[in-house]
Write a protein that holds these residues in place. Structure first.
Motif, PDB file in Angstrom:
ATOM      1  N   ARG A  16      -8.561  68.189  74.195  1.00  0.00           N
ATOM      2  CA  ARG A  16      -8.195  68.468  75.590  1.00  0.00           C
ATOM      3  C   ARG A  16      -7.497  67.282  76.231  1.00  0.00           C
ATOM      4  N   MET A  17      -7.883  66.082  75.836  1.00  0.00           N
ATOM      5  CA  MET A  17      -7.296  64.880  76.410  1.00  0.00           C
ATOM      6  C   MET A  17      -5.938  64.548  75.801  1.00  0.00           C
ATOM      7  N   GLY A  18      -5.575  65.234  74.724  1.00  0.00           N
ATOM      8  CA  GLY A  18      -4.308  64.926  74.067  1.00  0.00           C
ATOM      9  C   GLY A  18      -4.385  63.696  73.191  1.00  0.00           C
ATOM     10  N   LEU A  19      -5.587  63.386  72.673  1.00  0.00           N
ATOM     11  CA  LEU A  19      -5.753  62.212  71.826  1.00  0.00           C
ATOM     12  C   LEU A  19      -5.487  62.509  70.355  1.00  0.00           C
ATOM     13  N   GLU A  20      -5.469  63.766  69.970  1.00  0.00           N
ATOM     14  CA  GLU A  20      -5.272  64.103  68.554  1.00  0.00           C
ATOM     15  C   GLU A  20      -3.992  63.510  67.952  1.00  0.00           C
ATOM     16  N   PRO A  21      -2.869  63.508  68.687  1.00  0.00           N
ATOM     17  CA  PRO A  21      -1.653  62.919  68.089  1.00  0.00           C
ATOM     18  C   PRO A  21      -1.782  61.436  67.757  1.00  0.00           C
ATOM     19  N   HIS A  72      -6.826  61.341  61.145  1.00  0.00           N
ATOM     20  CA  HIS A  72      -7.814  62.315  60.688  1.00  0.00           C
ATOM     21  C   HIS A  72      -8.724  62.669  61.861  1.00  0.00           C
ATOM     22  N   VAL A  73      -9.357  63.839  61.770  1.00  0.00           N
ATOM     23  CA  VAL A  73     -10.346  64.247  62.763  1.00  0.00           C
ATOM     24  C   VAL A  73     -11.620  64.662  62.045  1.00  0.00           C
ATOM     25  N   GLN A 130       0.267  69.502  63.551  1.00  0.00           N
ATOM     26  CA  GLN A 130       0.687  69.838  62.197  1.00  0.00           C
ATOM     27  C   GLN A 130       0.371  68.711  61.223  1.00  0.00           C
ATOM     28  N   GLY A 131      -0.305  69.090  60.129  1.00  0.00           N
ATOM     29  CA  GLY A 131      -0.585  68.128  59.078  1.00  0.00           C
ATOM     30  C   GLY A 131      -1.805  67.259  59.311  1.00  0.00           C
ATOM     31  N   LEU A 132      -2.516  67.423  60.437  1.00  0.00           N
ATOM     32  CA  LEU A 132      -3.681  66.587  60.714  1.00  0.00           C
ATOM     33  C   LEU A 132      -4.891  67.116  59.951  1.00  0.00           C
ATOM     34  N   ASP A 133      -5.558  66.236  59.225  1.00  0.00           N
ATOM     35  CA  ASP A 133      -6.692  66.607  58.393  1.00  0.00           C
ATOM     36  C   ASP A 133      -7.955  66.674  59.241  1.00  0.00           C
ATOM     37  N   VAL A 134      -8.618  67.838  59.270  1.00  0.00           N
ATOM     38  CA  VAL A 134      -9.831  68.027  60.056  1.00  0.00           C
ATOM     39  C   VAL A 134     -10.976  68.410  59.125  1.00  0.00           C
ATOM     40  N   VAL A 135     -12.082  67.673  59.206  1.00  0.00           N
ATOM     41  CA  VAL A 135     -13.271  67.958  58.406  1.00  0.00           C
ATOM     42  C   VAL A 135     -14.446  68.165  59.350  1.00  0.00           C
ATOM     43  N   ALA A 136     -15.250  69.194  59.102  1.00  0.00           N
ATOM     44  CA  ALA A 136     -16.433  69.475  59.911  1.00  0.00           C
ATOM     45  C   ALA A 136     -17.692  69.142  59.116  1.00  0.00           C
ATOM     46  N   LEU A 137     -18.615  68.397  59.732  1.00  0.00           N
ATOM     47  CA  LEU A 137     -19.888  68.048  59.114  1.00  0.00           C
ATOM     48  C   LEU A 137     -21.029  68.471  60.027  1.00  0.00           C
ATOM     49  N   GLY A 138     -22.136  68.902  59.428  1.00  0.00           N
ATOM     50  CA  GLY A 138     -23.296  69.321  60.205  1.00  0.00           C
ATOM     51  C   GLY A 138     -24.300  68.203  60.377  1.00  0.00           C
TER      52      GLY A 138
END
Length: 202
Positions: free
Chosen positions: A115-120, A124-125, A167-175
């Motif tokens: 939401r803050m526009g920090l992803e760019p 990695h996320v 585009q192309g950003l690697d996102v991994v989800a961990l529990g």
């Protein structure tokens, strides 16, 4: 230098992961803390937008402000329009400074990363998730929130999901519903996966 966005909803346990990254020599930026600074720098704008009730003895009454904005999406967006630009600029400056210090990585610990526009700004996320009931109990223990207040906050964070439009950003989800030892292993495995060198810190 690698920049990793660490995100997830309220009380998912992001700070536990951030602590482990820090133990490996990474710089961690607590974006929520930057929000506190942005609030204190915006007292005049906050009074104009929300009234004198959100300021007490010259300081922002965060509880009063939170009660007001989390129950009103329009007011929440107005608050974010005041504070988020300041927070983003600070993140950019800290990333530049960390690069000069040759840190292995900088971790942006931010619930509102997208939401803050920090992803760019990220390479990695890492998205941290935990069951709703567990997050409520954590939130009640940490902040004393009632179920109603917690659900208001949850509704305000419905856009926080493990997806990205970059585009192309690697996102991994961990529990995060296990022991710290398991979380430690998760972080090591994650770093190996993305090529972040931490072998000497294990």
């Amino acid at each position: 230098m690698m920049v990793i966005g660490l995100t997830g909803r309220a009380c998912a346990g992001k700070d536990q992961y951030a602590e482990i990254f820090a133990s490996f020599g990474c710089q961690v930026v607590d974006v929520d803390s930057l929000g506190h600074d942005a609030l204190n720098e915006s007292i005049k704008a906050l009074k104009q937008a929300f009234g004198q009730a959100v300021v007490c003895e010259g300081k922002v009454d965060r509880k009063a402000l939170g009660k007001l904005v989390f129950s009103n999406p329009v007011k929440l967006r107005e608050l974010e329009s005041i504070t988020h630009p300041k927070m983003v600029e600070t993140c950019k400056r800290l990333i530049r400074e960390a690069g000069e210090e040759q840190k292995p990585a900088l971790i942006l610990n931010a619930a509102l990363l997208k939401r803050m526009g920090l992803e760019p700004l990220c390479d990695h996320v890492l998205f941290i998730k935990a069951p709703l009931l567990l997050r409520f109990f954590r939130c009640r223990r940490r902040e004393g929130l009632s179920l109603g207040r917690f659900l208001e906050r949850e509704h305000a964070q419905l856009d926080i999901v493990p997806e990205t439009d970059v585009q192309g950003l690697d996102v991994v989800a961990l529990g995060n519903h296990r022991s710290k030892k398991v979380i430690h292993r998760q972080v090591i495995t994650y770093c190996d996966t993305i090529g972040l060198e931490i072998s000497s810190q294990r």
